[in-house]
Enzyme design. Sequence first.
Site, mmCIF file in Angstrom:
data_model
loop_
_atom_site.group_PDB
_atom_site.id
_atom_site.type_symbol
_atom_site.label_atom_id
_atom_site.label_comp_id
_atom_site.label_asym_id
_atom_site.label_seq_id
_atom_site.Cartn_x
_atom_site.Cartn_y
_atom_site.Cartn_z
ATOM 1 N N ILE A 31 0.835 -1.201 0.000
ATOM 2 C CA ILE A 31 0.000 0.000 0.000
ATOM 3 C C ILE A 31 0.871 1.253 0.000
ATOM 4 C CG2 ILE A 31 -1.709 1.323 1.295
ATOM 5 C CD1 ILE A 31 -2.812 -1.432 2.268
ATOM 6 N N PRO A 71 1.886 -2.019 9.338
ATOM 7 C CA PRO A 71 1.185 -2.941 10.232
ATOM 8 C C PRO A 71 1.472 -2.545 11.676
ATOM 9 C CG PRO A 71 3.165 -3.962 9.382
ATOM 10 C CD PRO A 71 3.027 -2.650 8.662
ATOM 11 N N SER A 102 -4.354 2.418 7.999
ATOM 12 C CA SER A 102 -3.685 1.150 8.303
ATOM 13 C C SER A 102 -4.211 0.570 9.605
ATOM 14 C CB SER A 102 -2.166 1.339 8.335
ATOM 15 O OG SER A 102 -1.807 2.440 9.155
ATOM 16 N N ARG A 103 -3.683 1.003 10.756
ATOM 17 C CA ARG A 103 -4.124 0.492 12.049
ATOM 18 C C ARG A 103 -4.326 1.652 13.013
ATOM 19 N NH1 ARG A 103 -5.336 -3.049 9.366
ATOM 20 N NH2 ARG A 103 -4.678 -5.243 9.404
ATOM 21 N N ASP A 133 -9.318 6.419 8.521
ATOM 22 C CA ASP A 133 -10.258 5.337 8.198
ATOM 23 C C ASP A 133 -10.276 4.279 9.290
ATOM 24 O OD1 ASP A 133 -12.111 4.077 6.252
ATOM 25 O OD2 ASP A 133 -10.583 2.501 6.207
ATOM 26 N N GLU A 153 -12.692 -0.206 17.541
ATOM 27 C CA GLU A 153 -13.717 -0.217 16.488
ATOM 28 C C GLU A 153 -14.802 -1.253 16.805
ATOM 29 O OE1 GLU A 153 -10.605 0.988 12.889
ATOM 30 O OE2 GLU A 153 -11.355 -1.063 13.045
ATOM 31 N N HIS A 204 -13.737 2.504 8.636
ATOM 32 C CA HIS A 204 -12.884 1.380 8.222
ATOM 33 C C HIS A 204 -13.384 0.783 6.899
ATOM 34 C CE1 HIS A 204 -9.946 -1.776 10.037
ATOM 35 N NE2 HIS A 204 -9.863 -1.772 8.723
#
Length: 318
Positions: A159, A209, A236-237, A261, A266, A285
């Site tokens: 990405i 990550p 990403s995270r 995002d 979550e 997300h």
Amino acid sequence: MERIVVLDGYVANAGDLSWEPLEKLGSFTVYERTTADKVIERAADATAIIINKVTITADLMDGMPNLRYIGLLATGFNNVDIEAARQRGITVTNVPAYSTDSVAQNIFAHLLNITNRIALHADSVRRGEWTRCNDFSYRLITIEQLAGLTMGIYALGHIGMKVAEIARAFGMEVIAYTSKSREQLPDYIEKVDRDELLRRSDVLSLNAPLTPDNRNFINRDTLALMKPSAILLNASRGPLIDEDALNEALNDRRIAYAGLDVLAKEPPRSDNPLLSNKYCDITPHIAWQSTAARRRLLEVTIGNLSHFLAGNPVNVVN
């Protein structure tokens, strides 16, 4: 006969795609969502389970004595006790790089929304403000041009590299903090250290990550290094960002804007201050959620199980 159970299939496939190929591999059941207390009840006799975000612990594995396979409807696998699966001879697979184009698209959707505010201006026109305007043109915010700005990228996986390609196409300078050597990078990406990345980026995209070492990569100290005009993007995270520190920095105008995002939790708590911060746009997300990406996700997930049953497993993470 194989007993195959999908424990939380709804987000990946709400009914617009087909599970039919899995039905041909054995006795098949799909659940939209499964809470932790229902896993054993629903999958006690399963030989294969397919999960997205359901957490599978060693204790749960012990409650599924026939289990030989865990297939992730995702790239990340931190919701599975990988070592416990290895010890029990359970194969775990994931789906790498299925959503690269879609996630990069979302990142630039956020960026263009922040710099151009298309929806803001379009709503203004719908309200009749252009018809009442004394001039042929007006703007409601400062509009920024991407060409000439510096795109900083944290981590250059699939990405991150796609983000770099798109940024270059927009005429942006690209710098990156990455474990790759300079020789591994195309000539248009400049490798920099962490502090230089933070100081020079007009736009900073997080594409790493989550690891124990980079949790809260964005915090009060790193935010203090960034430009007051900087835009922060994260698809990403969520835990890469200390959300309280980001909220303070945005309110104090120590950075200009954030487009997110993902969040640390979550779905988020209703009292998360970023949800109401006027300098922060959040999407739920959805970067991976294009139909094309979800179709690839299902295809690879089904292929992973088929390969495992044929004795030649692929995309094994343990």
